[in-house]
Design a protein around this motif. Structure first.
Motif, PDB file in Angstrom:
ATOM      1  N   CYS A 149       0.852  -1.196   0.000  1.00 42.84           N
ATOM      2  CA  CYS A 149       0.000   0.000   0.000  1.00 42.84           C
ATOM      3  C   CYS A 149       0.887   1.245   0.000  1.00 42.84           C
ATOM      4  O   CYS A 149       1.999   1.226   0.551  1.00 42.84           O
ATOM      5  N   SER A 150       0.363   2.295  -0.602  1.00 44.43           N
ATOM      6  CA  SER A 150       1.092   3.564  -0.610  1.00 44.43           C
ATOM      7  C   SER A 150       0.119   4.718  -0.416  1.00 44.43           C
ATOM      8  O   SER A 150      -1.021   4.677  -0.905  1.00 44.43           O
ATOM      9  N   VAL A 151       0.582   5.738   0.298  1.00 44.96           N
ATOM     10  CA  VAL A 151      -0.142   6.998   0.434  1.00 44.96           C
ATOM     11  C   VAL A 151       0.866   8.112   0.165  1.00 44.96           C
ATOM     12  O   VAL A 151       2.076   7.917   0.271  1.00 44.96           O
ATOM     13  N   TYR A 152       0.344   9.317  -0.182  1.00 48.57           N
ATOM     14  CA  TYR A 152       1.230  10.431  -0.468  1.00 48.57           C
ATOM     15  C   TYR A 152       0.885  11.640   0.381  1.00 48.57           C
ATOM     16  O   TYR A 152      -0.278  12.009   0.518  1.00 48.57           O
ATOM     17  N   HIS A 153       1.946  12.243   0.918  1.00 48.22           N
ATOM     18  CA  HIS A 153       1.813  13.428   1.769  1.00 48.22           C
ATOM     19  C   HIS A 153       3.115  14.205   1.664  1.00 48.22           C
ATOM     20  O   HIS A 153       4.203  13.621   1.717  1.00 48.22           O
ATOM     21  N   GLN A 154       3.027  15.532   1.477  1.00 48.98           N
ATOM     22  CA  GLN A 154       4.210  16.354   1.305  1.00 48.98           C
ATOM     23  C   GLN A 154       4.001  17.701   1.988  1.00 48.98           C
ATOM     24  O   GLN A 154       2.866  18.113   2.264  1.00 48.98           O
ATOM     25  N   LEU A 155       5.111  18.416   2.179  1.00 49.06           N
ATOM     26  CA  LEU A 155       5.077  19.756   2.747  1.00 49.06           C
ATOM     27  C   LEU A 155       5.235  20.797   1.642  1.00 49.06           C
ATOM     28  O   LEU A 155       6.049  20.629   0.724  1.00 49.06           O
ATOM     29  N   TYR A 156       4.470  21.900   1.743  1.00 45.72           N
ATOM     30  CA  TYR A 156       4.510  22.981   0.771  1.00 45.72           C
ATOM     31  C   TYR A 156       4.529  24.328   1.490  1.00 45.72           C
ATOM     32  O   TYR A 156       4.170  24.432   2.671  1.00 45.72           O
ATOM     33  N   ASP A 157       4.914  25.348   0.714  1.00 45.17           N
ATOM     34  CA  ASP A 157       4.893  26.726   1.201  1.00 45.17           C
ATOM     35  C   ASP A 157       3.629  27.416   0.684  1.00 45.17           C
ATOM     36  O   ASP A 157       3.419  27.507  -0.532  1.00 45.17           O
ATOM     37  N   PHE A 158       2.796  27.909   1.590  1.00 50.86           N
ATOM     38  CA  PHE A 158       1.542  28.573   1.235  1.00 50.86           C
ATOM     39  C   PHE A 158       1.770  29.800   0.359  1.00 50.86           C
ATOM     40  O   PHE A 158       0.982  30.096  -0.536  1.00 50.86           O
ATOM     41  N   TYR A 159       2.865  30.509   0.576  1.00 58.72           N
ATOM     42  CA  TYR A 159       3.083  31.794  -0.083  1.00 58.72           C
ATOM     43  C   TYR A 159       3.641  31.663  -1.500  1.00 58.72           C
ATOM     44  O   TYR A 159       3.321  32.465  -2.374  1.00 58.72           O
ATOM     45  N   THR A 160       4.482  30.679  -1.735  1.00 59.53           N
ATOM     46  CA  THR A 160       5.103  30.520  -3.053  1.00 59.53           C
ATOM     47  C   THR A 160       4.720  29.217  -3.736  1.00 59.53           C
ATOM     48  O   THR A 160       5.056  29.026  -4.910  1.00 59.53           O
ATOM     49  N   GLY A 161       4.044  28.313  -3.035  1.00 61.16           N
ATOM     50  CA  GLY A 161       3.672  27.029  -3.613  1.00 61.16           C
ATOM     51  C   GLY A 161       4.816  26.039  -3.677  1.00 61.16           C
ATOM     52  O   GLY A 161       4.664  24.930  -4.205  1.00 61.16           O
ATOM     53  N   LYS A 162       5.991  26.393  -3.140  1.00 61.96           N
ATOM     54  CA  LYS A 162       7.178  25.539  -3.247  1.00 61.96           C
ATOM     55  C   LYS A 162       6.978  24.186  -2.549  1.00 61.96           C
ATOM     56  O   LYS A 162       6.476  24.105  -1.438  1.00 61.96           O
ATOM     57  N   TRP A 163       7.424  23.141  -3.222  1.00 61.56           N
ATOM     58  CA  TRP A 163       7.421  21.785  -2.663  1.00 61.56           C
ATOM     59  C   TRP A 163       8.716  21.586  -1.887  1.00 61.56           C
ATOM     60  O   TRP A 163       9.811  21.653  -2.440  1.00 61.56           O
ATOM     61  N   PHE A 164       8.608  21.321  -0.580  1.00 58.48           N
ATOM     62  CA  PHE A 164       9.769  21.041   0.250  1.00 58.48           C
ATOM     63  C   PHE A 164      10.150  19.575   0.066  1.00 58.48           C
ATOM     64  O   PHE A 164       9.710  18.688   0.808  1.00 58.48           O
ATOM     65  N   THR A 165      10.999  19.346  -0.925  1.00 50.91           N
ATOM     66  CA  THR A 165      11.300  18.005  -1.411  1.00 50.91           C
ATOM     67  C   THR A 165      12.231  17.255  -0.471  1.00 50.91           C
ATOM     68  O   THR A 165      13.090  17.845   0.172  1.00 50.91           O
ATOM     69  N   ARG A 166      12.103  15.934  -0.476  1.00 54.53           N
ATOM     70  CA  ARG A 166      12.966  15.077   0.343  1.00 54.53           C
ATOM     71  C   ARG A 166      13.922  14.302  -0.572  1.00 54.53           C
ATOM     72  O   ARG A 166      13.635  13.186  -0.976  1.00 54.53           O
ATOM     73  N   ILE A 167      15.026  14.916  -0.912  1.00 53.56           N
ATOM     74  CA  ILE A 167      16.085  14.226  -1.638  1.00 53.56           C
ATOM     75  C   ILE A 167      17.422  14.609  -1.025  1.00 53.56           C
ATOM     76  O   ILE A 167      17.533  15.584  -0.289  1.00 53.56           O
ATOM     77  N   ASP A 168      18.447  13.812  -1.328  1.00 54.91           N
ATOM     78  CA  ASP A 168      19.743  13.992  -0.681  1.00 54.91           C
ATOM     79  C   ASP A 168      20.346  15.369  -0.904  1.00 54.91           C
ATOM     80  O   ASP A 168      21.121  15.862  -0.088  1.00 54.91           O
ATOM     81  N   ASP A 169      19.998  16.011  -2.031  1.00 52.61           N
ATOM     82  CA  ASP A 169      20.549  17.335  -2.314  1.00 52.61           C
ATOM     83  C   ASP A 169      20.179  18.359  -1.250  1.00 52.61           C
ATOM     84  O   ASP A 169      20.828  19.402  -1.137  1.00 52.61           O
ATOM     85  N   TYR A 170      19.143  18.078  -0.475  1.00 49.12           N
ATOM     86  CA  TYR A 170      18.687  19.033   0.540  1.00 49.12           C
ATOM     87  C   TYR A 170      18.968  18.545   1.966  1.00 49.12           C
ATOM     88  O   TYR A 170      18.391  19.037   2.919  1.00 49.12           O
ATOM     89  N   LYS A 171      19.886  17.594   2.106  1.00 42.84           N
ATOM     90  CA  LYS A 171      20.295  17.119   3.419  1.00 42.84           C
ATOM     91  C   LYS A 171      21.602  17.795   3.816  1.00 42.84           C
ATOM     92  O   LYS A 171      22.689  17.264   3.626  1.00 42.84           O
ATOM     93  N   THR A 172      21.501  18.974   4.368  1.00 41.07           N
ATOM     94  CA  THR A 172      22.706  19.698   4.805  1.00 41.07           C
ATOM     95  C   THR A 172      22.554  20.219   6.228  1.00 41.07           C
ATOM     96  O   THR A 172      23.258  21.133   6.629  1.00 41.07           O
ATOM     97  N   SER A 173      21.648  19.642   6.995  1.00 43.88           N
ATOM     98  CA  SER A 173      21.376  20.131   8.339  1.00 43.88           C
ATOM     99  C   SER A 173      22.342  19.543   9.350  1.00 43.88           C
ATOM    100  O   SER A 173      22.780  18.393   9.230  1.00 43.88           O
ATOM    101  N   SER A 174      22.652  20.336  10.361  1.00 44.80           N
ATOM    102  CA  SER A 174      23.483  19.843  11.464  1.00 44.80           C
ATOM    103  C   SER A 174      22.633  19.103  12.492  1.00 44.80           C
ATOM    104  O   SER A 174      23.172  18.557  13.457  1.00 44.80           O
ATOM    105  N   ARG A 175      21.325  19.073  12.290  1.00 41.60           N
ATOM    106  CA  ARG A 175      20.441  18.434  13.269  1.00 41.60           C
ATOM    107  C   ARG A 175      20.415  16.916  13.124  1.00 41.60           C
ATOM    108  O   ARG A 175      19.939  16.218  14.008  1.00 41.60           O
ATOM    109  N   GLY A 176      20.872  16.408  12.005  1.00 40.82           N
ATOM    110  CA  GLY A 176      20.871  14.964  11.802  1.00 40.82           C
ATOM    111  C   GLY A 176      20.889  14.623  10.331  1.00 40.82           C
ATOM    112  O   GLY A 176      20.557  15.448   9.484  1.00 40.82           O
ATOM    113  N   LYS A 177      21.257  13.389  10.020  1.00 41.39           N
ATOM    114  CA  LYS A 177      21.420  12.997   8.623  1.00 41.39           C
ATOM    115  C   LYS A 177      20.100  12.925   7.867  1.00 41.39           C
ATOM    116  O   LYS A 177      20.085  12.964   6.638  1.00 41.39           O
TER     117      LYS A 177
END
Length: 378
Positions: free
Chosen positions: A253-281
């Motif tokens: 089974c699969s379901v889809y859920h994502q985070l977006y920005d209300f003001y610009t419509g930007k999709w906050f994507t989950r890919i390795d290119d955006y893993k640069t946080s010091s909070r965790g890998k």
């Protein structure tokens, strides 16, 4: 002076600007030459005795090149300011030359608009240096030009505020926040798919079936410290037995859920290119920008699937942990309908890279208007 005017009009008079060039604009602003070059070292002096046409351009004009600047404000005397995210990008005055019947744009800041030409084209104005500007929402009785100006007081303040802040992406495209946090479950059509898990007897994707399901969002923690807001919430999906295919084999089974920005419509994507946080890998990092403010949003998520839970065939709990700027309140969780066939589902499943940080309307195969939208910050 006559020689100076000839130089100007050769550069930007109507006779020297082909119609095709007027409609061909670049979204990149090129640096301009020295505004005093070829003008005897001085900008032309406005002659108060000349009855000019600068009043024709009075008003608030919304730019068509919205990735560079937002709107242009011109008063009855031809004084103007160009705004971007609520800040003055350039300013100056208009100067009309009756001999050449041309209105020139001059910048008191020596900005890129200096030396340009402006003309009225129907409901638009055209400036050769930066393109077309429109009345917000068309004229709609809001004509502010010569002979009918009421551009002052409350109207001017309200209009400038409205245009200066720009219209949020979700508002512009008619997306409603149609689900609330901590308010129970919300039904979504085609929000879950099931299909054969795949083995030596089955091709992956066999028996692909869509079904309806229910979502709810429960906020567990919301606190602000040192200008950073931290939110923890669970998005829970309930899948009834009627929504999964009973073909007697191993089932996925699969379901889809994502985070977006209300003001610009930007999709906050989950890919390795955006893993640069010091909070965790497993934290993903994106930039949020609105009304001249900029900040960082960081989030991680994890999923827990359970089968045969009471009346539900599946229950999935997705736990989000988000850090965002204190001023930012535009985080939206979308639970999404899925494509109606496995081939599109498989392609949709790989779009995190292809559509990284795309606006929601630009994401291929997503039925944006079929989503549930939860405002996480409220």
């Amino acid at each position: 002076m006559l020689l100076s005017l000839c130089v100007l009009c050769t550069a930007c008079g109507d006779a020297e600007i082909p119609e095709s060039a007027k409609h061909t604009e670049s979204s990149t602003i090129s640096p301009q030459d020295d505004p005093n070059e070829g003008l005897g070292g001085d900008l032309p002096v406005r002659n108060e005795d000349i009855v000019d046409e600068t009043g024709l351009y009075e008003g608030l004009w919304l730019s068509e090149v919205t990735d560079q600047y937002d709107y242009l404000e011109i008063d009855a005397d031809g004084n103007w300011q160009l705004f971007s995210d609520g800040y003055v990008l350039d300013e100056g005055y208009l100067w009309y030359d009756p001999e050449w019947d041309t209105t020139f744009v001059y910048s008191t800041l020596d900005g890129f608009m200096d030396g340009g030409c402006i003309e009225l084209e129907g409901d638009q104005i055209y400036i050769d240096i930066c393109g077309y500007f429109d009345y917000p929402d068309g004229r709609n009785g809001q004509w502010q030009g010569a002979g009918g100006s009421n551009w002052d007081g409350e109207y001017r303040e309200d209009s400038a505020e409205s245009i200066g802040s720009r219209e949020p992406y979700f508002t512009r495209y008619g997306f409603e926040i149609n689900a609330a946090v901590d308010a129970g479950t919300y039904w979504i059509e085609d929000g879950v798919c099931s299909y054969a898990a795949g083995d030596q007897f089955h091709t992956l994707g066999d028996n692909y079936t869509l079904g309806d399901c229910d979502w709810e969002v429960i906020k567990n923690y919301d606190s602000t410290r040192n200008g950073i807001r931290e939110i923890q919430f669970d998005a829970i999906c309930y899948v009834p037995y009627s929504s999964v295919d009973d073909f007697g084999g191993a089932l996925k089974c699969s379901v889809y859920h994502q985070l977006y920005d209300f003001y610009t419509g930007k999709w906050f994507t989950r890919i390795d290119d955006y893993k640069t946080s010091s909070r965790g890998k497993d934290y993903y990092v994106h930039t949020v920008e609105w009304n001249g403010q900029s900040g960082i949003i960081e989030f991680t998520r994890s999923s827990d699937w359970q089968s045969d839970v009471g009346e539900w065939a599946r229950v999935v709990t997705v736990s989000y942990h988000v850090y965002l700027p204190e001023w930012y309140d535009g985080l939206v969780l979308a639970t999404e309908p899925l494509p109606d066939n496995y081939e599109d589902f498989a392609r949709f499943d790989s779009q995190h890279s292809a559509f990284a940080e795309a606006s929601i309307m630009d994401i291929d195969l997503l039925d944006s208007y079929g989503c549930l939208f939860f405002s996480v910050c409220n």
